[in-house]
Write a protein that holds these residues in place. Sequence first.
Motif, PDB file in Angstrom:
ATOM      1  N   UNK A 111       0.824  -1.211   0.000  1.00  0.00           N
ATOM      2  CA  UNK A 111       0.000   0.000   0.000  1.00  0.00           C
ATOM      3  C   UNK A 111       0.857   1.260   0.000  1.00  0.00           C
ATOM      4  N   UNK A 112       2.017   1.199   0.656  1.00  0.00           N
ATOM      5  CA  UNK A 112       2.913   2.346   0.648  1.00  0.00           C
ATOM      6  C   UNK A 112       3.409   2.626  -0.765  1.00  0.00           C
ATOM      7  N   UNK A 113       3.807   1.580  -1.489  1.00  0.00           N
ATOM      8  CA  UNK A 113       4.275   1.747  -2.869  1.00  0.00           C
ATOM      9  C   UNK A 113       3.148   2.220  -3.785  1.00  0.00           C
ATOM     10  N   UNK A 114       1.946   1.713  -3.569  1.00  0.00           N
ATOM     11  CA  UNK A 114       0.823   2.132  -4.402  1.00  0.00           C
ATOM     12  C   UNK A 114       0.516   3.610  -4.198  1.00  0.00           C
ATOM     13  N   UNK A 117       2.982   5.559  -6.012  1.00  0.00           N
ATOM     14  CA  UNK A 117       3.064   5.294  -7.447  1.00  0.00           C
ATOM     15  C   UNK A 117       4.263   4.455  -7.843  1.00  0.00           C
ATOM     16  N   UNK A 118       4.699   3.568  -6.942  1.00  0.00           N
ATOM     17  CA  UNK A 118       5.876   2.725  -7.215  1.00  0.00           C
ATOM     18  C   UNK A 118       5.510   1.239  -7.194  1.00  0.00           C
ATOM     19  N   UNK A 119       4.349   0.898  -7.754  1.00  0.00           N
ATOM     20  CA  UNK A 119       3.880  -0.488  -7.733  1.00  0.00           C
ATOM     21  C   UNK A 119       4.847  -1.455  -8.393  1.00  0.00           C
ATOM     22  N   UNK A 120       5.636  -0.971  -9.346  1.00  0.00           N
ATOM     23  CA  UNK A 120       6.552  -1.864 -10.065  1.00  0.00           C
ATOM     24  C   UNK A 120       7.564  -2.530  -9.132  1.00  0.00           C
ATOM     25  N   UNK A 121       7.828  -1.906  -7.985  1.00  0.00           N
ATOM     26  CA  UNK A 121       8.793  -2.483  -7.049  1.00  0.00           C
ATOM     27  C   UNK A 121       8.283  -3.783  -6.436  1.00  0.00           C
ATOM     28  N   UNK A 122       6.966  -3.983  -6.443  1.00  0.00           N
ATOM     29  CA  UNK A 122       6.392  -5.187  -5.857  1.00  0.00           C
ATOM     30  C   UNK A 122       6.793  -6.443  -6.616  1.00  0.00           C
ATOM     31  N   UNK A 123       7.176  -6.288  -7.863  1.00  0.00           N
ATOM     32  CA  UNK A 123       7.545  -7.438  -8.688  1.00  0.00           C
ATOM     33  C   UNK A 123       9.043  -7.708  -8.698  1.00  0.00           C
ATOM     34  N   UNK A 124       9.797  -6.870  -8.018  1.00  0.00           N
ATOM     35  CA  UNK A 124      11.244  -7.041  -8.001  1.00  0.00           C
ATOM     36  C   UNK A 124      11.638  -8.248  -7.155  1.00  0.00           C
TER      37      UNK A 124
END
Length: 311
Positions: A111-114, A117-124
């Motif tokens: 939720x912090x990344x969302x 606007x950094x959702x792409x980090x969730x797939x790292x």
Amino acid sequence: MSDRNRQYAAVGVFVLIFGGLLALATVFDLQVSFLLAEPGLVPGRYFSTSFPCNLVEVAAMAPIWGFATFAACILVVYLHQRGGAARLLELVFFGLSVFAGSSFLRDMMKYLFQIQGKEHLLKQLWFNLSMAAFGLLATVLILALSGRWIREHMRQMLPFALAIICSCCCFLFVELIKNPVGRMRFRAMHFVEDFSYYTPWYQISDARERLGGLGLDRDYFKSFPSGHTFSGSMAYLVLLLPDLFENLQTRKWKFLSYLVPVSYTGVVAFFRIAAGAHFFSDVLVGGTMGFVAVQFFRWLFLHRLRGRFKR
């Protein structure tokens, strides 16, 4: 008045209060959201600009994952004591504890990344490995620091663990309802600048199909019921503590065992509405589902089946 009659009376009062609040929410859902949520929403932004709202968004689900991690560790200790074929199940619950522990932090970071606007980090890969490492560390620390205490109090801890696991698993019902109902969030309607997509909680929404061409995230259509409020309502599991330990069966502890979860769940519910993530009826139903689940499994494991648990 007998204990059974008091219980019936308490259930009757609860149903009446819930029914009254749900009736009010059905009528005033949209008005309440305009009053509480619109000041924190700005054009072109999905998430609220309010820090308290975003803080609750990030942290509110901690109780469900925290309790699930601890319960899985209790079952690991219990199965380890039994030995034999139970050792296979021990590995299963050890893995469940690692998963729940990693989800404790992963949900916060998601939720912090969302919001940022950094959702792409969730797939790292590094992110997922670090979350798994956190879950493993949390499990190992709980077992190392509390394993002996859990063994010594297994008669109390085993029904507690089962009540926790079963209560938390009821979250599946929240997810099973969300997608078919497809209710559009207030902040999603604010984002597309069209409140004609509003539907009451009891009506299945076709907003997802009507807005399909815009490529909106599925999260925009998951308003009813509130998963955050259900997860936050797992704080009601502290109600079980006075049932388990005689030294907590005092008026003070019983009062605190209600005050703390009621306050926590109420704060979560308020700020979920203020964030535009949910309507009044969403948080009311989500929180009530959690409360009912905890009370049912409290009755089942700590009262109905209590005599069957042996050290």
